[in-house]
Design a protein around this motif. Structure first.
Motif, PDB file in Angstrom:
ATOM      1  N   SER A  74       0.828  -1.215   0.000  1.00  0.00           N
ATOM      2  CA  SER A  74       0.000   0.000   0.000  1.00  0.00           C
ATOM      3  C   SER A  74       0.858   1.258   0.000  1.00  0.00           C
ATOM      4  CB  SER A  74      -0.945   0.004   1.201  1.00  0.00           C
ATOM      5  OG  SER A  74      -1.891  -1.035   1.070  1.00  0.00           O
ATOM      6  N   ARG A  75       1.958   1.225   0.739  1.00  0.00           N
ATOM      7  CA  ARG A  75       2.848   2.396   0.812  1.00  0.00           C
ATOM      8  C   ARG A  75       3.711   2.546  -0.439  1.00  0.00           C
ATOM      9  NH1 ARG A  75       3.857   0.078   5.609  1.00  0.00           N
ATOM     10  NH2 ARG A  75       5.982  -0.460   5.012  1.00  0.00           N
ATOM     11  N   GLN A  76       4.188   1.449  -0.979  1.00  0.00           N
ATOM     12  CA  GLN A  76       5.193   1.494  -2.044  1.00  0.00           C
ATOM     13  C   GLN A  76       4.621   1.487  -3.455  1.00  0.00           C
ATOM     14  OE1 GLN A  76       7.627  -1.885  -1.066  1.00  0.00           O
ATOM     15  NE2 GLN A  76       8.293  -0.995   0.863  1.00  0.00           N
ATOM     16  N   VAL A  77       3.386   1.029  -3.601  1.00  0.00           N
ATOM     17  CA  VAL A  77       2.795   0.921  -4.936  1.00  0.00           C
ATOM     18  C   VAL A  77       1.506   1.742  -4.954  1.00  0.00           C
ATOM     19  CG1 VAL A  77       1.953  -0.673  -6.707  1.00  0.00           C
ATOM     20  CG2 VAL A  77       3.772  -1.415  -5.138  1.00  0.00           C
ATOM     21  N   ALA A 132     -10.376  -7.340   3.639  1.00  0.00           N
ATOM     22  CA  ALA A 132     -10.480  -5.901   3.938  1.00  0.00           C
ATOM     23  C   ALA A 132      -9.446  -5.118   3.132  1.00  0.00           C
ATOM     24  CB  ALA A 132     -10.302  -5.650   5.427  1.00  0.00           C
ATOM     25  N   TRP A 133      -8.222  -5.626   3.049  1.00  0.00           N
ATOM     26  CA  TRP A 133      -7.183  -4.934   2.286  1.00  0.00           C
ATOM     27  C   TRP A 133      -7.563  -4.875   0.805  1.00  0.00           C
ATOM     28  CZ3 TRP A 133      -3.785  -6.495  -1.648  1.00  0.00           C
ATOM     29  CH2 TRP A 133      -2.787  -5.560  -1.963  1.00  0.00           C
ATOM     30  N   LEU A 134      -7.989  -6.007   0.263  1.00  0.00           N
ATOM     31  CA  LEU A 134      -8.378  -6.035  -1.152  1.00  0.00           C
ATOM     32  C   LEU A 134      -9.571  -5.119  -1.412  1.00  0.00           C
ATOM     33  CD1 LEU A 134      -7.951  -9.837  -1.857  1.00  0.00           C
ATOM     34  CD2 LEU A 134      -6.704  -7.989  -3.004  1.00  0.00           C
ATOM     35  N   ALA A 135     -10.552  -5.105  -0.523  1.00  0.00           N
ATOM     36  CA  ALA A 135     -11.722  -4.224  -0.703  1.00  0.00           C
ATOM     37  C   ALA A 135     -11.285  -2.770  -0.740  1.00  0.00           C
ATOM     38  CB  ALA A 135     -12.747  -4.460   0.404  1.00  0.00           C
ATOM     39  N   SER A 136     -10.312  -2.406   0.101  1.00  0.00           N
ATOM     40  CA  SER A 136      -9.853  -1.011   0.095  1.00  0.00           C
ATOM     41  C   SER A 136      -9.105  -0.694  -1.198  1.00  0.00           C
ATOM     42  CB  SER A 136      -8.986  -0.705   1.315  1.00  0.00           C
ATOM     43  OG  SER A 136      -7.723  -1.321   1.225  1.00  0.00           O
ATOM     44  N   LEU A 138      -9.637  -2.167  -4.114  1.00  0.00           N
ATOM     45  CA  LEU A 138     -10.653  -2.137  -5.172  1.00  0.00           C
ATOM     46  C   LEU A 138     -11.488  -0.861  -5.103  1.00  0.00           C
ATOM     47  CD1 LEU A 138     -11.671  -5.887  -4.986  1.00  0.00           C
ATOM     48  CD2 LEU A 138     -10.498  -4.772  -6.898  1.00  0.00           C
ATOM     49  N   ALA A 139     -11.873  -0.448  -3.905  1.00  0.00           N
ATOM     50  CA  ALA A 139     -12.650   0.790  -3.755  1.00  0.00           C
ATOM     51  C   ALA A 139     -11.834   1.991  -4.225  1.00  0.00           C
ATOM     52  CB  ALA A 139     -13.089   0.970  -2.300  1.00  0.00           C
ATOM     53  N   SER A 140     -10.573   2.018  -3.858  1.00  0.00           N
ATOM     54  CA  SER A 140      -9.694   3.111  -4.282  1.00  0.00           C
ATOM     55  C   SER A 140      -9.553   3.125  -5.801  1.00  0.00           C
ATOM     56  CB  SER A 140      -8.320   2.941  -3.612  1.00  0.00           C
ATOM     57  OG  SER A 140      -7.399   3.866  -4.124  1.00  0.00           O
ATOM     58  N   GLY A 141      -9.338   1.949  -6.379  1.00  0.00           N
ATOM     59  CA  GLY A 141      -9.209   1.863  -7.831  1.00  0.00           C
ATOM     60  C   GLY A 141     -10.480   2.270  -8.558  1.00  0.00           C
ATOM     61  N   ALA A 142     -11.629   1.904  -8.006  1.00  0.00           N
ATOM     62  CA  ALA A 142     -12.908   2.296  -8.623  1.00  0.00           C
ATOM     63  C   ALA A 142     -13.091   3.807  -8.530  1.00  0.00           C
ATOM     64  CB  ALA A 142     -14.058   1.558  -7.944  1.00  0.00           C
ATOM     65  N   ALA A 143     -12.751   4.386  -7.391  1.00  0.00           N
ATOM     66  CA  ALA A 143     -12.881   5.841  -7.205  1.00  0.00           C
ATOM     67  C   ALA A 143     -11.965   6.601  -8.165  1.00  0.00           C
ATOM     68  CB  ALA A 143     -12.554   6.222  -5.760  1.00  0.00           C
ATOM     69  N   GLN A 144     -10.825   6.020  -8.507  1.00  0.00           N
ATOM     70  CA  GLN A 144      -9.878   6.655  -9.439  1.00  0.00           C
ATOM     71  C   GLN A 144     -10.194   6.339 -10.898  1.00  0.00           C
ATOM     72  OE1 GLN A 144      -5.802   5.638  -8.416  1.00  0.00           O
ATOM     73  NE2 GLN A 144      -6.289   5.712  -6.229  1.00  0.00           N
ATOM     74  N   SER A 151     -19.922  -5.419  -8.405  1.00  0.00           N
ATOM     75  CA  SER A 151     -20.641  -5.525  -7.130  1.00  0.00           C
ATOM     76  C   SER A 151     -19.862  -4.694  -6.116  1.00  0.00           C
ATOM     77  CB  SER A 151     -20.769  -6.989  -6.699  1.00  0.00           C
ATOM     78  OG  SER A 151     -19.505  -7.586  -6.555  1.00  0.00           O
ATOM     79  N   SER A 152     -20.192  -4.813  -4.855  1.00  0.00           N
ATOM     80  CA  SER A 152     -19.518  -4.016  -3.834  1.00  0.00           C
ATOM     81  C   SER A 152     -18.035  -4.386  -3.764  1.00  0.00           C
ATOM     82  CB  SER A 152     -20.161  -4.258  -2.464  1.00  0.00           C
ATOM     83  OG  SER A 152     -19.829  -5.562  -2.005  1.00  0.00           O
ATOM     84  N   PRO A 153     -17.202  -3.460  -3.304  1.00  0.00           N
ATOM     85  CA  PRO A 153     -15.780  -3.788  -3.156  1.00  0.00           C
ATOM     86  C   PRO A 153     -15.559  -5.019  -2.273  1.00  0.00           C
ATOM     87  CG  PRO A 153     -16.079  -1.423  -2.940  1.00  0.00           C
ATOM     88  CD  PRO A 153     -17.450  -2.040  -2.983  1.00  0.00           C
TER      89      PRO A 153
END
Length: 194
Positions: A74-77, A132-136, A138-144, A151-153
């Protein structure tokens, strides 16, 4: 849970981890560890009075490593798609060099009804952490605008986990590490926005 171990206990835990990858909870005994580590079974019991305690410790340590690895990703990529590619790339590399060709929590999940509750709780915890990590991501990628979610993240994350672990199983069943990539790549392409 404190997962600090002595050098000998760490050696026993590492051996147990390798045995878990190969055959799951019911696929090894303290006699196997005793032979591999070259100590008596009584010495194994001294460090870990029960197999449940040993495996719970191994899984707790595995969870710590996984959380640290995911946090580092999450920090490096920064790019969400690149982050998912790095995550699946890690497992593809493990398949190729046979360093850890199967997630021990996926292996233990297949035995969940037969493992002690404290082990099952750690396994479920790993799946919750990973989802939880993957959902975050995916949600971030969808928002961008990087991902198209159907379906839901959280639901997409559960599907992602199932696909990755199924790909591990396929690679093992076919005896071909490339099967992992063959299963995972279409998932990444499906998620990527056009």
């Amino acid at each position: 849970m404190n997962t600090e171990l002595s050098a000998r206990a760490s050696e026993i835990a590492a051996c147990a981890r390798a045995l878990l990858v190969r055959g799951g909870y019911n696929g090894f005994s303290y006699a196997d560890i005793s032979t591999a580590v070259q100590i008596s079974k009584a010495s194994v019991h001294h460090h870990f009075p029960s197999k449940a305690e040993l495996v719970r410790t191994v899984v707790a340590r595995y969870r710590e490593e996984a959380r640290a690895g995911l946090d580092a990703l999450s920090r490096q990529v920064p790019d969400p798609l690149a982050r998912l590619q790095a995550y699946t790339g890690y497992w593809a590399s493990c398949m190729h060099d046979d360093s850890s060709s199967f997630c021990i929590c996926a292996m233990l999940a297949s035995e969940l009804s037969t493992v002690p509750r404290e082990v099952a709780d750690e396994v479920r915890g790993h799946f919750l952490d990973l989802t939880a990590w993957l959902a975050s991501v995916l949600a971030s990628g969808a928002a961008q605008g990087r991902f198209v979610l159907h379906s839901s993240p959280e639901s997409e994350a559960m599907g992602f986990v199932a696909t990755v672990h199924g790909a591990m199983l396929s690679a093992r069943a076919y005896g071909d590490p490339e099967a992992f990539t063959a299963v995972v790549q279409p998932l990444l392409r499906r998620l990527a926005a056009p």
